[in-house]
Scaffold this motif. Sequence first.
Motif, PDB file in Angstrom:
ATOM      1  N   LEU A  99     -15.677   6.748   6.398  1.00 29.99           N
ATOM      2  CA  LEU A  99     -14.872   7.125   7.567  1.00 29.99           C
ATOM      3  C   LEU A  99     -14.773   8.640   7.747  1.00 29.99           C
ATOM      4  N   ASP A 100     -15.567   9.390   6.985  1.00 29.66           N
ATOM      5  CA  ASP A 100     -15.546  10.851   7.064  1.00 29.66           C
ATOM      6  C   ASP A 100     -14.119  11.393   6.914  1.00 29.66           C
ATOM      7  N   ALA A 101     -13.436  10.888   5.891  1.00 29.63           N
ATOM      8  CA  ALA A 101     -12.005  11.192   5.758  1.00 29.63           C
ATOM      9  C   ALA A 101     -11.629  11.666   4.358  1.00 29.63           C
ATOM     10  N   LEU A 102     -12.598  12.055   3.551  1.00 26.55           N
ATOM     11  CA  LEU A 102     -12.287  12.428   2.174  1.00 26.55           C
ATOM     12  C   LEU A 102     -11.374  13.651   2.103  1.00 26.55           C
ATOM     13  N   LYS A 103     -11.470  14.535   3.077  1.00 24.17           N
ATOM     14  CA  LYS A 103     -10.594  15.710   3.076  1.00 24.17           C
ATOM     15  C   LYS A 103      -9.131  15.281   3.082  1.00 24.17           C
ATOM     16  N   TYR A 104      -8.806  14.301   3.901  1.00 24.49           N
ATOM     17  CA  TYR A 104      -7.417  13.873   4.028  1.00 24.49           C
ATOM     18  C   TYR A 104      -6.965  13.098   2.788  1.00 24.49           C
ATOM     19  N   LEU A 105      -7.815  12.240   2.291  1.00 23.98           N
ATOM     20  CA  LEU A 105      -7.440  11.472   1.115  1.00 23.98           C
ATOM     21  C   LEU A 105      -7.342  12.375  -0.115  1.00 23.98           C
ATOM     22  N   GLY A 106      -8.191  13.399  -0.173  1.00 20.24           N
ATOM     23  CA  GLY A 106      -8.118  14.353  -1.278  1.00 20.24           C
ATOM     24  C   GLY A 106      -6.788  15.086  -1.312  1.00 20.24           C
ATOM     25  N   ARG A 107      -6.249  15.376  -0.142  1.00 15.51           N
ATOM     26  CA  ARG A 107      -4.948  16.044  -0.090  1.00 15.51           C
ATOM     27  C   ARG A 107      -3.839  15.126  -0.595  1.00 15.51           C
ATOM     28  N   LEU A 108      -3.949  13.843  -0.303  1.00 16.55           N
ATOM     29  CA  LEU A 108      -2.961  12.905  -0.811  1.00 16.55           C
ATOM     30  C   LEU A 108      -2.979  12.894  -2.333  1.00 16.55           C
ATOM     31  N   TYR A 109      -4.155  12.877  -2.925  1.00 19.87           N
ATOM     32  CA  TYR A 109      -4.276  12.919  -4.389  1.00 19.87           C
ATOM     33  C   TYR A 109      -3.697  14.217  -4.932  1.00 19.87           C
ATOM     34  N   GLN A 115      -5.589  16.590  15.102  1.00 19.23           N
ATOM     35  CA  GLN A 115      -4.516  17.559  14.892  1.00 19.23           C
ATOM     36  C   GLN A 115      -5.009  18.704  14.012  1.00 19.23           C
ATOM     37  N   PRO A 116      -4.433  19.888  14.187  1.00 22.70           N
ATOM     38  CA  PRO A 116      -4.827  21.008  13.326  1.00 22.70           C
ATOM     39  C   PRO A 116      -4.288  20.827  11.910  1.00 22.70           C
ATOM     40  N   PRO A 156      -6.884   4.214  11.606  1.00 22.23           N
ATOM     41  CA  PRO A 156      -6.308   4.937  12.747  1.00 22.23           C
ATOM     42  C   PRO A 156      -5.557   6.198  12.332  1.00 22.23           C
ATOM     43  N   LEU A 157      -5.004   6.203  11.132  1.00 24.93           N
ATOM     44  CA  LEU A 157      -4.336   7.408  10.657  1.00 24.93           C
ATOM     45  C   LEU A 157      -5.331   8.553  10.540  1.00 24.93           C
ATOM     46  N   TYR A 158      -6.500   8.289   9.981  1.00 24.94           N
ATOM     47  CA  TYR A 158      -7.533   9.324   9.867  1.00 24.94           C
ATOM     48  C   TYR A 158      -7.939   9.843  11.248  1.00 24.94           C
ATOM     49  N   GLU A 159      -8.114   8.932  12.196  1.00 23.45           N
ATOM     50  CA  GLU A 159      -8.510   9.369  13.538  1.00 23.45           C
ATOM     51  C   GLU A 159      -7.443  10.251  14.162  1.00 23.45           C
ATOM     52  N   VAL A 191       1.379  15.189   4.493  1.00 24.40           N
ATOM     53  CA  VAL A 191       0.641  15.569   3.293  1.00 24.40           C
ATOM     54  C   VAL A 191      -0.852  15.661   3.584  1.00 24.40           C
ATOM     55  N   MET A 192      -1.375  14.702   4.317  1.00 32.55           N
ATOM     56  CA  MET A 192      -2.811  14.671   4.581  1.00 32.55           C
ATOM     57  C   MET A 192      -3.271  15.793   5.514  1.00 32.55           C
ATOM     58  N   ARG A 193      -2.355  16.405   6.214  1.00 33.75           N
ATOM     59  CA  ARG A 193      -2.711  17.537   7.084  1.00 33.75           C
ATOM     60  C   ARG A 193      -2.624  18.877   6.367  1.00 33.75           C
ATOM     61  N   THR A 194      -2.102  18.897   5.149  1.00 32.55           N
ATOM     62  CA  THR A 194      -1.712  20.153   4.521  1.00 32.55           C
ATOM     63  C   THR A 194      -2.782  20.682   3.569  1.00 32.55           C
ATOM     64  N   ASP A 195      -3.220  21.918   3.823  1.00 35.66           N
ATOM     65  CA  ASP A 195      -4.158  22.589   2.930  1.00 35.66           C
ATOM     66  C   ASP A 195      -3.509  22.858   1.577  1.00 35.66           C
TER      67      ASP A 195
END
Length: 289
Positions: free
Chosen positions: A161-171, A261-262, A253-256, A219-223
């Motif tokens: 889903l091209d979403a590893l960036k967001y899931l990585g932030r959760l971890y 969003q920035p 849908p959360l990833y989308e 959390v998933m939006r945060t660098d």
Amino acid sequence: MNQETHVVDAPPPGIAGDWTVAQDWQHYTPEEHATWDTLFARQAKLLPGRASNAWLRGLDVLKLSKPGIPDFAELSDRLMALTGWQVVAVPGLVPDDVFFDHMANRRFVAGNFIRRPDQLDYLQEPDVFHDVFGHVPMLADPVFADYLAAYGRGGQRALGLDALKYLGRLYWYTVEFGLIAEPEGLRIYGSGIVSSYAESRFALDDPSPNRIAFDIARVMRTDYRIDDFQQNYFVIPSFDELLRVTVESDFAPLYEALKAQPDISVGVVQSDDIVLSHGTQAHARRGAA
């Protein structure tokens, strides 16, 4: 077993197809065992009253106070009886798909090397002390053990889903640098904090960072930064709630929504955040000076 780098792009010769290797416990040197003991003694003295009750229980029930680097086979026997997890040795950081497959199947990958004595305070790559002392006590907690397995399954789905960036932030903001609100006050459960002498104090005591109530989308939006103390810590109310949110969220849908969003920069507080303590960001300014 000390090497200059443990980041590998392809399976080194002679290792299994799942990237695991023998821990080779008998080949640790006395100096390497002494390094573990030094790190252990320093953290074990510091963490009571700082680490979460679940982490402290795990440290006790897994008998990690035994001198020297733990034998993964013995550790896995204890873990398997408690939560069905085991610890497997790897030569260093492994590819995402390998990491998620192990985690989804309740196998925690741990580096089989330990830092040098001159690296006690900081090591960029996760070694056996970070992986075992930091992570493994939480695997003895049934709820958190279920959370990590669910995270592994989520990681397998996120690959497509091209979403590893967001899931990585959760971890990062839970497993590595999470805080929990307990009746006695804020406590540490993230491995990146409990295995760090300096950040174990900074995360709870320093006025610089923000401490913000956990929200999965936030959390998933945060660098985050990998080379300094965190300037945002996210606080969960309980491990049950962390597991519930993870299991019940519809991530596709959360990833989308997140992609539209920035990202939120390190140290920023949003107007809709529930802020438990508003940081001064003094450390961030010192680091930038």
